[in-house]
Motif scaffolding. Sequence first.
Motif, mmCIF file in Angstrom:
data_model
loop_
_atom_site.group_PDB
_atom_site.id
_atom_site.type_symbol
_atom_site.label_atom_id
_atom_site.label_comp_id
_atom_site.label_asym_id
_atom_site.label_seq_id
_atom_site.Cartn_x
_atom_site.Cartn_y
_atom_site.Cartn_z
ATOM 1 N N ASP A 1 -18.759 25.179 1.520
ATOM 2 C CA ASP A 1 -19.881 25.992 1.982
ATOM 3 C C ASP A 1 -19.409 27.323 2.543
ATOM 4 O OD1 ASP A 1 -21.547 23.935 1.207
ATOM 5 O OD2 ASP A 1 -21.959 23.243 3.256
ATOM 6 N N ARG A 2 -18.334 27.314 3.298
ATOM 7 C CA ARG A 2 -17.828 28.549 3.909
ATOM 8 C C ARG A 2 -17.309 29.509 2.839
ATOM 9 N NH1 ARG A 2 -18.515 32.548 7.076
ATOM 10 N NH2 ARG A 2 -16.612 33.386 7.956
ATOM 11 N N ILE A 3 -16.588 28.985 1.850
ATOM 12 C CA ILE A 3 -16.083 29.843 0.773
ATOM 13 C C ILE A 3 -17.246 30.396 -0.040
ATOM 14 C CG2 ILE A 3 -14.721 29.898 -1.363
ATOM 15 C CD1 ILE A 3 -12.767 27.948 0.023
ATOM 16 N N GLY B 1 -18.885 26.293 -10.790
ATOM 17 C CA GLY B 1 -18.699 27.540 -11.524
ATOM 18 C C GLY B 1 -18.446 28.746 -10.636
ATOM 19 N N ILE B 2 -18.146 28.500 -9.367
ATOM 20 C CA ILE B 2 -17.942 29.591 -8.415
ATOM 21 C C ILE B 2 -16.505 30.101 -8.443
ATOM 22 C CG2 ILE B 2 -18.029 30.180 -5.955
ATOM 23 C CD1 ILE B 2 -20.297 28.098 -5.723
ATOM 24 N N GLY C 1 -3.157 29.633 -9.343
ATOM 25 C CA GLY C 1 -4.041 29.296 -8.237
ATOM 26 C C GLY C 1 -5.503 29.361 -8.623
ATOM 27 N N TYR C 2 -6.330 29.525 -7.603
ATOM 28 C CA TYR C 2 -7.787 29.561 -7.786
ATOM 29 C C TYR C 2 -8.296 30.969 -7.528
ATOM 30 C CZ TYR C 2 -7.921 24.487 -7.958
ATOM 31 O OH TYR C 2 -7.737 23.183 -8.327
ATOM 32 N N PHE C 3 -9.258 31.389 -8.351
ATOM 33 C CA PHE C 3 -9.801 32.734 -8.285
ATOM 34 C C PHE C 3 -11.319 32.681 -8.300
ATOM 35 C CE2 PHE C 3 -5.586 33.079 -9.901
ATOM 36 C CZ PHE C 3 -5.087 34.270 -9.399
ATOM 37 N N VAL C 4 -11.936 33.653 -7.630
ATOM 38 C CA VAL C 4 -13.392 33.757 -7.644
ATOM 39 C C VAL C 4 -13.829 34.108 -9.060
ATOM 40 C CG1 VAL C 4 -15.396 34.981 -6.712
ATOM 41 C CG2 VAL C 4 -13.423 34.498 -5.228
ATOM 42 N N SER C 5 -14.771 33.354 -9.578
ATOM 43 C CA SER C 5 -15.302 33.596 -10.912
ATOM 44 C C SER C 5 -16.248 34.793 -10.893
ATOM 45 C CB SER C 5 -16.077 32.387 -11.437
ATOM 46 O OG SER C 5 -15.234 31.280 -11.558
ATOM 47 N N ALA D 1 -26.404 32.094 -9.029
ATOM 48 C CA ALA D 1 -25.672 30.837 -9.162
ATOM 49 C C ALA D 1 -25.309 30.263 -7.798
ATOM 50 C CB ALA D 1 -24.415 31.049 -9.997
ATOM 51 N N LEU D 2 -25.304 31.085 -6.775
ATOM 52 C CA LEU D 2 -24.890 30.652 -5.451
ATOM 53 C C LEU D 2 -26.051 30.208 -4.566
ATOM 54 C CD1 LEU D 2 -22.258 33.428 -4.709
ATOM 55 C CD2 LEU D 2 -21.838 31.121 -5.506
#
Length: 85
Positions: A19-21, A64-65, A73-77, A83-84
């Motif tokens: 939720d915070r991200i 899908g975020i 690593g992980y990246f913002v899509s 979508a949010l």
Amino acid sequence: MNILLERQSPKPIYLQIRDRISHLIKSGALKSGDRLPSIRSLAESLQVNKLTVIEAYNVLEADGIVSARQGSGYFVSGVSLKALT
């Protein structure tokens, strides 16, 4: 990344992280293409198990975020604000 956790909350920690991200992305603090903290560094800074961060990232990816890039690593899509919501 400043994430405050409510350890006494009935909501699981991994969902609080998710939720915070999501909020940081929605507010524009994180933008498309931004790299999220590594699993290890986020787990250490939040004082949680790495599996908790992995679960939060997996839920964000399923939504899908964020997207994972093997070895990077992980990246913002590139998500729309719709979508949010």
